[in-house]
Write an enzyme that holds these catalytic residues in place. Structure first.
Site, PDB file in Angstrom:
ATOM      1  N   LYS A  52       0.723  -1.179   0.164  1.00  0.00           N
ATOM      2  CA  LYS A  52       0.011   0.027  -0.002  1.00  0.00           C
ATOM      3  C   LYS A  52       0.663   1.086  -0.010  1.00  0.00           C
ATOM      4  O   LYS A  52       0.685   2.159  -0.844  1.00  0.00           O
ATOM      5  CB  LYS A  52      -0.848  -0.202   1.339  1.00  0.00           C
ATOM      6  CG  LYS A  52      -1.891  -0.990   1.171  1.00  0.00           C
ATOM      7  CD  LYS A  52      -2.861  -1.136   2.434  1.00  0.00           C
ATOM      8  CE  LYS A  52      -3.911  -2.399   2.322  1.00  0.00           C
ATOM      9  NZ  LYS A  52      -4.369  -2.707   3.525  1.00  0.00           N
ATOM     10  N   GLN A  96      -4.491  -1.720   9.766  1.00  0.00           N
ATOM     11  CA  GLN A  96      -4.500  -2.908   9.129  1.00  0.00           C
ATOM     12  C   GLN A  96      -4.885  -3.922  10.234  1.00  0.00           C
ATOM     13  O   GLN A  96      -4.531  -4.029  11.247  1.00  0.00           O
ATOM     14  CB  GLN A  96      -2.879  -3.125   8.902  1.00  0.00           C
ATOM     15  CG  GLN A  96      -2.607  -4.249   8.047  1.00  0.00           C
ATOM     16  CD  GLN A  96      -3.301  -4.480   6.394  1.00  0.00           C
ATOM     17  OE1 GLN A  96      -3.310  -3.460   6.106  1.00  0.00           O
ATOM     18  NE2 GLN A  96      -3.994  -5.575   6.165  1.00  0.00           N
ATOM     19  N   ASP A 119     -10.722   2.726   4.232  1.00  0.00           N
ATOM     20  CA  ASP A 119     -10.945   1.265   3.948  1.00  0.00           C
ATOM     21  C   ASP A 119     -12.566   1.087   3.743  1.00  0.00           C
ATOM     22  O   ASP A 119     -12.987  -0.053   3.731  1.00  0.00           O
ATOM     23  CB  ASP A 119     -10.544   0.444   5.245  1.00  0.00           C
ATOM     24  CG  ASP A 119      -9.222  -0.037   5.294  1.00  0.00           C
ATOM     25  OD1 ASP A 119      -8.775  -0.441   3.957  1.00  0.00           O
ATOM     26  OD2 ASP A 119      -8.414  -0.402   6.214  1.00  0.00           O
TER      27      ASP A 119
END
Ligand code: NAD
Length: 293
Positions: A52, A96, A119
């Site tokens: 990412k 994460q 997200d």
């Protein structure tokens, strides 16, 4: 069989994102900025976050990685999230997953400012998605929708069977495929570990989305001729033949399913690369204030 080529589509979309990021820099004087928080040293998470960050740099975003030891307290993590929520120089924040057992992922997800939740896991974004309102869509389902759009896959009126009901893939995917939109307008069956007659249901699918986390779960006898097959699974196995020391497998028995399908995603080189695009597009939209002011 035709390949839904994540490498091709993601590279193409990255060029578009990079051009838009350059415009953002020119008009606002700063780059779109993504912050990622990584707790612990899980091998898969390390790889995903590194990718990412690398992709942010590639398209001209600023990226910041904040790392915590496995032992970080929930309170400390929540305080950091709050600090970033308030930071006007940050457009997107991701934490994460998975998190260590002593940290409640729901608390962390809800703590993230929904206007920075690139997200798309915050209940406000999920609720808005459900109502077909502008929102951040979870990165993996978003990436899949972009891929279907790119290849002009007909979805309207089709029967889509989603296997797996996770909050990050299966459930949002089922909502997106059923929405009155393009792609969308499918008749959706959401299946999971308690589903009866799973094989029969999958055999009736025009579009299969496999998000289970079990290598080769979807076999050729479960797939109707001409089906579109989206393989979300990433199953890592130790390998002596690869440089990285491991090999990735999907949830679909690609070798035997591919000849029966009309379109199929490979693993690697399919959905995983598109997930990054979903995240980059959400971050860009946040920097441009396209969704929330
Ligand atoms: P998860 O691990 O949270 O849940 C798995 C789902 O599969 C559950 O809903 C469960 O009900 C269902 N399931 C398990 N056994 C089943 C069975 N026998 N029959 C039917 N359903 C069954 O799922 P997740 O986080 O969505 O991850 C799924 C896979 O996708 C994993 O391999 C993961 O690594 C991968 N993944 C890939 C990406 C990507 O970018 N490509 C992103 C996220 C997850």
């Amino acid at each position: 069989m035709n390949l839904l080529d994540g490498k091709y589509v993601s590279e193409k979309l990255k060029q578009e994102i990079a051009a838009e990021a350059a415009e953002v820099l020119e008009t606002t004087g700063r780059k779109p900025h993504l912050v990622a928080i990584l707790v612990g040293n899980d091998g898969g998470s390390e790889t995903y976050v590194a990718s990412k960050m690398k992709n942010c740099e590639k398209v001209g975003f600023k990226s910041t990685l904040i790392r915590y030891d496995e032992s970080v307290s929930e309170a400390e993590l929540l305080a950091k999230v709050e600090e970033i929520n308030q930071d006007a120089e940050v457009d997107g924040l991701i934490v994460q997953l998975p998190l260590p057992k002593h940290i409640d992922p729901e608390k962390v997800t809800e703590k993230i400012e929904y206007r920075k939740d690139v997200d798309g896991f915050h209940p406000i974004n999920l609720g808005r998605m459900m109502r077909n309102l502008p929102c951040f869509i979870p990165a993996t389902p978003y990436g899949i929708m972009l891929m279907l759009e790119e290849y002009k896959i007909e979805t309207s009126g089709k029967h889509c069977v989603v296997i797996g009901r996770s909050n990050i893939v299966g459930s949002p995917m089922s909502i997106l495929m059923a929405r009155n939109a393009t792609p969308g307008n499918c008749t959706v069956t959401l299946t999971h570990s308690r589903t009866q007659n799973l094989e029969k249901l999958v055999r009736s699918a025009d579009i299969i989305v496999a998000a289970i986390g079990k290598k080769n779960f979807v076999t050729a006898d479960m797939v109707k001729d001409g089906a579109v097959v989206i393989d979300v699974g990433i199953n890592r196995e130790v390998s002596e033949t690869t440089k990285s020391g491991y090999k990735l497998y999907g949830d679909v028995d690609f070798e035997n399913v591919a000849p029966k399908s009309s379109w199929i995603t490979p693993v690697p080189g399919g959905v995983g690369l598109m997930t990054i695009i979903g995240l980059l597009k959400n971050t860009l939209a946040s920097a441009k204030k396209e969704i929330y002011q």
